[in-house]
Scaffold this active site. Sequence first.
Site, PDB file in Angstrom:
ATOM      1  N   SER A 407       6.330 -30.697  41.098  1.00  0.00           N
ATOM      2  CA  SER A 407       5.069 -31.025  41.786  1.00  0.00           C
ATOM      3  C   SER A 407       5.069 -32.448  42.303  1.00  0.00           C
ATOM      4  O   SER A 407       4.458 -32.750  43.322  1.00  0.00           O
ATOM      5  CB  SER A 407       3.906 -30.889  40.815  1.00  0.00           C
ATOM      6  OG  SER A 407       3.860 -29.608  40.281  1.00  0.00           O
ATOM      7  N   HIS A 428       8.008 -25.990  46.755  1.00  0.00           N
ATOM      8  CA  HIS A 428       6.823 -26.248  45.911  1.00  0.00           C
ATOM      9  C   HIS A 428       5.820 -25.114  46.075  1.00  0.00           C
ATOM     10  O   HIS A 428       5.095 -25.041  47.067  1.00  0.00           O
ATOM     11  CB  HIS A 428       6.189 -27.597  46.302  1.00  0.00           C
ATOM     12  CG  HIS A 428       5.037 -27.968  45.426  1.00  0.00           C
ATOM     13  ND1 HIS A 428       3.888 -28.534  45.928  1.00  0.00           N
ATOM     14  CD2 HIS A 428       4.831 -27.806  44.089  1.00  0.00           C
ATOM     15  CE1 HIS A 428       3.032 -28.723  44.933  1.00  0.00           C
ATOM     16  NE2 HIS A 428       3.583 -28.278  43.809  1.00  0.00           N
ATOM     17  N   GLU A 440       5.224 -25.415  50.030  1.00  0.00           N
ATOM     18  CA  GLU A 440       5.664 -26.661  50.671  1.00  0.00           C
ATOM     19  C   GLU A 440       7.195 -26.694  50.586  1.00  0.00           C
ATOM     20  O   GLU A 440       7.761 -26.643  49.490  1.00  0.00           O
ATOM     21  CB  GLU A 440       5.056 -27.877  49.984  1.00  0.00           C
ATOM     22  CG  GLU A 440       3.582 -28.096  50.325  1.00  0.00           C
ATOM     23  CD  GLU A 440       3.021 -29.347  49.644  1.00  0.00           C
ATOM     24  OE1 GLU A 440       2.266 -30.098  50.285  1.00  0.00           O
ATOM     25  OE2 GLU A 440       3.360 -29.567  48.442  1.00  0.00           O
ATOM     26  N   ASN A 478      -0.758 -32.362  47.174  1.00  0.00           N
ATOM     27  CA  ASN A 478      -1.174 -33.050  45.945  1.00  0.00           C
ATOM     28  C   ASN A 478      -1.383 -34.543  46.165  1.00  0.00           C
ATOM     29  O   ASN A 478      -2.201 -35.170  45.504  1.00  0.00           O
ATOM     30  CB  ASN A 478      -0.155 -32.802  44.832  1.00  0.00           C
ATOM     31  CG  ASN A 478      -0.298 -31.395  44.268  1.00  0.00           C
ATOM     32  OD1 ASN A 478      -1.286 -30.711  44.539  1.00  0.00           O
ATOM     33  ND2 ASN A 478       0.701 -30.951  43.522  1.00  0.00           N
TER      34      ASN A 478
HETATM   35  P1  NAD Z   1       5.546 -24.267  31.920  1.00  0.00           P
HETATM   36  O1  NAD Z   1       5.517 -25.212  30.807  1.00  0.00           O
HETATM   37  O2  NAD Z   1       4.532 -23.182  31.958  1.00  0.00           O
HETATM   38  O3  NAD Z   1       7.015 -23.545  31.996  1.00  0.00           O
HETATM   39  C1  NAD Z   1       8.206 -24.266  31.913  1.00  0.00           C
HETATM   40  C2  NAD Z   1       9.247 -23.295  31.328  1.00  0.00           C
HETATM   41  O4  NAD Z   1      10.522 -23.903  31.462  1.00  0.00           O
HETATM   42  C3  NAD Z   1       9.038 -23.019  29.849  1.00  0.00           C
HETATM   43  O5  NAD Z   1       8.931 -21.635  29.662  1.00  0.00           O
HETATM   44  C4  NAD Z   1      10.298 -23.564  29.175  1.00  0.00           C
HETATM   45  O6  NAD Z   1      10.747 -22.754  28.138  1.00  0.00           O
HETATM   46  C5  NAD Z   1      11.293 -23.528  30.339  1.00  0.00           C
HETATM   47  N1  NAD Z   1      12.391 -24.481  30.207  1.00  0.00           N
HETATM   48  C6  NAD Z   1      12.303 -25.779  29.877  1.00  0.00           C
HETATM   49  N2  NAD Z   1      13.522 -26.344  29.849  1.00  0.00           N
HETATM   50  C7  NAD Z   1      14.402 -25.372  30.208  1.00  0.00           C
HETATM   51  C8  NAD Z   1      15.800 -25.324  30.409  1.00  0.00           C
HETATM   52  N3  NAD Z   1      16.558 -26.396  30.209  1.00  0.00           N
HETATM   53  N4  NAD Z   1      16.364 -24.146  30.788  1.00  0.00           N
HETATM   54  C9  NAD Z   1      15.583 -23.048  30.983  1.00  0.00           C
HETATM   55  N5  NAD Z   1      14.240 -23.032  30.819  1.00  0.00           N
HETATM   56  C10 NAD Z   1      13.668 -24.169  30.442  1.00  0.00           C
HETATM   57  O7  NAD Z   1       5.457 -25.146  33.239  1.00  0.00           O
HETATM   58  P2  NAD Z   1       4.974 -24.700  34.685  1.00  0.00           P
HETATM   59  O8  NAD Z   1       3.535 -24.949  34.809  1.00  0.00           O
HETATM   60  O9  NAD Z   1       5.524 -23.364  35.004  1.00  0.00           O
HETATM   61  O10 NAD Z   1       5.688 -25.821  35.580  1.00  0.00           O
HETATM   62  C11 NAD Z   1       7.062 -25.711  35.888  1.00  0.00           C
HETATM   63  C12 NAD Z   1       7.364 -26.654  37.041  1.00  0.00           C
HETATM   64  O11 NAD Z   1       6.565 -26.257  38.170  1.00  0.00           O
HETATM   65  C13 NAD Z   1       6.992 -28.119  36.794  1.00  0.00           C
HETATM   66  O12 NAD Z   1       7.905 -28.931  37.481  1.00  0.00           O
HETATM   67  C14 NAD Z   1       5.607 -28.253  37.425  1.00  0.00           C
HETATM   68  O13 NAD Z   1       5.314 -29.553  37.835  1.00  0.00           O
HETATM   69  C15 NAD Z   1       5.774 -27.359  38.603  1.00  0.00           C
HETATM   70  N6  NAD Z   1       4.509 -26.814  39.165  1.00  0.00           N
HETATM   71  C16 NAD Z   1       3.516 -26.429  38.343  1.00  0.00           C
HETATM   72  C17 NAD Z   1       2.347 -25.891  38.893  1.00  0.00           C
HETATM   73  C18 NAD Z   1       1.218 -25.404  38.019  1.00  0.00           C
HETATM   74  O14 NAD Z   1       0.105 -25.222  38.559  1.00  0.00           O
HETATM   75  N7  NAD Z   1       1.460 -25.161  36.778  1.00  0.00           N
HETATM   76  C19 NAD Z   1       2.222 -25.754  40.281  1.00  0.00           C
HETATM   77  C20 NAD Z   1       3.310 -26.151  41.077  1.00  0.00           C
HETATM   78  C21 NAD Z   1       4.450 -26.685  40.507  1.00  0.00           C
END
Ligand code: NAD
Length: 696
Positions: A407, A428, A440, A478
């Site tokens: 993000s 994104h 994005e 964002n």
């Molecule tokens: P989350 O915590 O729900 O999920 C992350 C997952 O990654 C977890 O299930 C974890 O087990 C897994 N993980 C961590 N390290 C790992 C590795 N080395 N190998 C494999 N799996 C691994 O987080 P999220 O909300 O899904 O966010 C994920 C990414 O997306 C972040 O970079 C976040 O900034 C971005 N993002 C989030 C949103 C949102 O609204 N949540 C929106 C856009 C982008």
Amino acid sequence: MGSVSYEVENRVAVVTVENPPVNALSQDVRSGLSETFARFEADNDADIAVILGAGRMFIGGADISEFGKPPQSPSLPNVITHIEACTKPVVAAMHEMALGGGLEVALGAHYRMALPGTRLGLPEVKLGIMPGAGGTQRLPRLVGVDKALEMITRGTPVTADAAFGFGLVDHLGEGSDIRAAALAYARSLLADNAPARPTKDLPAAKADDAIVVWRAKLKKSVRGEVAPLTAVDAVEASTTNTFFDGLAEERRLFLHLMDTPQRAGLIHAFFAERAIAKLPEIDGIAARAVKKIGVVGGGTMGAGIATSAVLSGLAVTLVERDSAAADKARKAIAGNLDAAVTRGKLSAQRRDAILQDALKTVTDYDALSGADLVIEAVFESMEVKKDVFAQLDATLAKGAILATNTSYLDVNEIAGSTSRPEDVIGLHFFSPAHIMKLLEVVVADKTAPDVVATAFALAKKLGKTAVRAGVCDGFIGNRILSRYRTAADHMVLDGASPYQIDKAMTDFGFAMGPYQVSDLAGLDIGYATRQRKAADAHPRDRNPSFADALYHKGWLGQKTGRGYYIYDQGDRKGHPDAEVERIVDQARADAGITPRPFTDDEIVRRYMAAMVNEGACVVDEGIAQRPLDVDVVFLYGYGFPRWRGGPMKYADMTGLDAILADIRSYAEEDDHFWSPSPLLEKLVAEGRAFDSLNQR
Ligand code: NAD
Ligand code: T1G
């Protein structure tokens, strides 16, 4: 140049409209139709006429690119009235699409036939207008007031089968050759001595209570849009007037809507969403083949991204840290697919086939070795992401694409940590990733053009609206969000209630106000962002300590049943909380602030000034290619009211000088937060609008 051709085959006149790509009813097509039907009427070798569309569809409507320009004759209502007045039968033979003015041409014909799968609709309200060539007068006569209002006020096309069912279409053709099917139908009509049959001569439809019912329904759902309710007035006129008096009333209301800013906003949105993929850097660049994709991280975003991919026919291998997390990800994806089955968007067989064959959930990166593209969605930590990219760099084949769903983190830094920065790009997605249409496409400094082209091709396959963004903190959406959110927090500190701000912005047309959005996303996300930025905080930054206070109370929003609002069991709307007002009062007292009242107008102006000003900075720095890219991001990712066209279009319609004046007056109180964008100042000085930058 559009054209209309005329040829007679065994006493059947074949009139073909040709104006690629959608056979729009441009001025030359309209005059062509007028001349052609004068010729048909006088042609003794022709007993019946069929109207066809050349190429991929019947007619896609009036030529939208002519809107806002001086009207040119003949007008479409006159052309259609001319066709209807023919003393020999006229058939409209529709295939693929018959929309807007195109369907109105068919309503002016005496008989309507369509090939299976054809979609027929009057989508004008989606452009801030309404049918303006007889649709509101002829359709009710053919299908009744209720069905007419459903088609006109919703703007959603119906299938040929359904249209046949409720009398809009008289005949369903066979096969896929529209010309052959049209000639066959015309001959059967001739054999039956079918007469000319003007729709206008049908009795006016009875209003019954349909008008009242639809008005009430729309008042609840339109949220500020004027076109749907105006269309009800026009349909009502068809029940209480002669045909031509009704037609005149339709014209008056249509021209009124053509003059509204909403029409300008919605037409801008129509063309903007079609312009975003037109990027010189990928013009003529072939995309790489993508059949198998990988997703790393199966949390909120990873599971949504995988769902979107399998639903679009891609094979997905999802890698998680351990088998428990992998199973959890599979369950989440299966749940998303079940929901799609429940909504009738997916068959149970297809779901089962996807879970059986298309989706693999594993813990071993080697399973990704055959992937064409991998999207990383692990924790938002540079260290964790670099570790994942190192493993992908070691595993993936040459030519595979490595994408990150970060993000905020620096995509250049992530790319630089691999041996193939040219194959790295940011994708994104927005949560929930299998629902939200916005994507994005974050292009890093070394990203290869064919990687960018592949990202846009993938977006199209996933049914996403992709916008190119440059690398900066928060990319386009964002980054701008954090500015107008801060402006909102400043207003709360200075005396406005979070609830007043939400009300003012939902009245403005947003689906939700900023504090309702925080409760939906989770107050922990906002807190984490403030913590992440705390290290670079400036002494003049104002701290929304009330937000931290809610976080520390564990009031994280909808997911904890309390945030800015209290959410009783099953209630997703929530209601205001006096305790929050007390916490806000305490925050003001701690900061030595004497609160003052805010009008809704001032709230909207400050909120939009912050959004537009940062939008201008984002365009000025090339993070967004054009102002229309900012508009599309906000229409598809941030619930910006479509009828306002997006923040930059809104600014043009409001007047950049007025917005700049506001920013300058706010800067007198706080020149740390409020500093006019140099681009905004330049455009005002030159008397130009943001739209002048949309052509590049
Ligand atoms: P989350 O915590 O729900 O999920 C992350 C997952 O990654 C977890 O299930 C974890 O087990 C897994 N993980 C961590 N390290 C790992 C590795 N080395 N190998 C494999 N799996 C691994 O987080 P999220 O909300 O899904 O966010 C994920 C990414 O997306 C972040 O970079 C976040 O900034 C971005 N993002 C989030 C949103 C949102 O609204 N949540 C929106 C856009 C982008
Ligand atoms: N006029 C002018 N250009 C149009 C157009 C139209 N009606 N429809 C599409 N285009 C352009 C579009 O900008 C794009 O251009 C290209 O054609 C291909 O479109 C009196 C007043 C028909 C379902 O609202 O919904 O009739 O980007 O990419 O995905 O009552 O286009 O290539 O330069 O969208 O296959 C009512 C609008 C008009 C239908 C095809 N009609 N069009 O979708 O292709 S108002 C509509 C669409 C009216 C009367 C009133 C879709 C489509 P470019 P595309 P597509």
